[in-house]
Design a protein around this motif. Structure first.
Motif, PDB file in Angstrom:
ATOM      1  N   LEU A  73       0.730  -1.105   0.052  1.00  0.00           N
ATOM      2  CA  LEU A  73      -0.017   0.039  -0.026  1.00  0.00           C
ATOM      3  C   LEU A  73       0.742   1.387  -0.356  1.00  0.00           C
ATOM      4  O   LEU A  73       2.049   1.285   0.519  1.00  0.00           O
ATOM      5  CB  LEU A  73      -0.901   0.096   1.192  1.00  0.00           C
ATOM      6  N   GLU A  74       0.177   2.242  -0.494  1.00  0.00           N
ATOM      7  CA  GLU A  74       0.892   3.948  -0.390  1.00  0.00           C
ATOM      8  C   GLU A  74      -0.103   4.299   0.487  1.00  0.00           C
ATOM      9  O   GLU A  74      -1.280   4.697   0.103  1.00  0.00           O
ATOM     10  CB  GLU A  74       0.888   4.210  -1.706  1.00  0.00           C
ATOM     11  N   VAL A  75       0.476   4.864   1.739  1.00  0.00           N
ATOM     12  CA  VAL A  75      -0.600   5.537   2.798  1.00  0.00           C
ATOM     13  C   VAL A  75      -0.200   7.171   2.391  1.00  0.00           C
ATOM     14  O   VAL A  75       0.792   7.557   2.448  1.00  0.00           O
ATOM     15  CB  VAL A  75       0.062   5.390   4.073  1.00  0.00           C
ATOM     16  N   PRO A  76      -1.179   7.987   2.019  1.00  0.00           N
ATOM     17  CA  PRO A  76      -1.103   9.264   1.748  1.00  0.00           C
ATOM     18  C   PRO A  76      -0.584  10.029   2.705  1.00  0.00           C
ATOM     19  O   PRO A  76      -0.842   9.743   3.923  1.00  0.00           O
ATOM     20  CB  PRO A  76      -2.506   9.925   1.385  1.00  0.00           C
ATOM     21  N   GLY A  77       0.304  10.934   2.425  1.00  0.00           N
ATOM     22  CA  GLY A  77       0.955  11.946   3.722  1.00  0.00           C
ATOM     23  C   GLY A  77       0.149  12.905   4.195  1.00  0.00           C
ATOM     24  O   GLY A  77      -0.894  13.033   3.340  1.00  0.00           O
TER      25      GLY A  77
END
Length: 167
Positions: free
Chosen positions: A126-130
């Motif tokens: 996953l790419e967790v939004p900043g």
């Protein structure tokens, strides 16, 4: 050994879906006044078009007419694809949602909103939004860690492969 009506329907309908390269995702019967609604949801890696649903509906109707599985009471048949709000319950659902933002309730508690960038047999990358101008971070989540998940509908979805950030 007795089977339920849904089990009997699945036995009849899965081969019809499979012939078209589709997965039979859901078979559901709900009361609707004096009738019942038989809702059949199918999906595939490439999605399901309206014409495919119409063709499958005609074939399902013919098979049901030739069997006694629905009994004598009237019913309405709906053949559809799963909606955007459907729960993600199988690895193939996550694979088909690659690039999409998902909201997951974790088994150990807590919630995670992240974009699926990879899927394998065991879990998700996953790419967790900043937040507040911070960069996105990568995270690995195993399927066993997910209690529930569904796709988040995005009205201004970032195009696939667009790694640029606003700033």
């Amino acid at each position: 050994m007795s089977t339920t009506q849904i089990d009997r329907l699945r036995e009849l309908l899965e081969p019809l879906a499979a012939e078209r390269g589709l997965d039979l995702e859901e078979v559901k019967i709900t009361p609707a006044g004096r009738r019942r609604v038989l809702r059949v949801a199918v999906d595939s890696d490439g999605g399901v078009g309206l014409e495919t649903c119409a063709e499958l509906s005609r074939e399902v109707s013919a098979v049901l007419d030739a069997s006694d599985v629905m009994g004598a009471a009237p019913y309405v048949l709906e053949v559809t694809s799963p909606g955007a709000e459907r729960p993600l319950t199988e690895p193939r659902h996550y694979r088909r949602s690659r690039g999409r933002l998902v909201r997951a309730q974790l088994s150990e508690g807590g919630e995670l909103v992240a974009r699926i960038v990879g899927v394998d047999e065991a879990g998700l990358d996953l790419e967790v939004p900043g937040e507040k101008g911070r960069k996105a971070t990568s995270r690995r989540v195993e399927f066993a860690e997910i209690a529930r998940a569904r796709v988040e509908v995005e009205f201004s979805r970032r195009p696939a492969g667009d790694e640029s950030t606003e700033g």
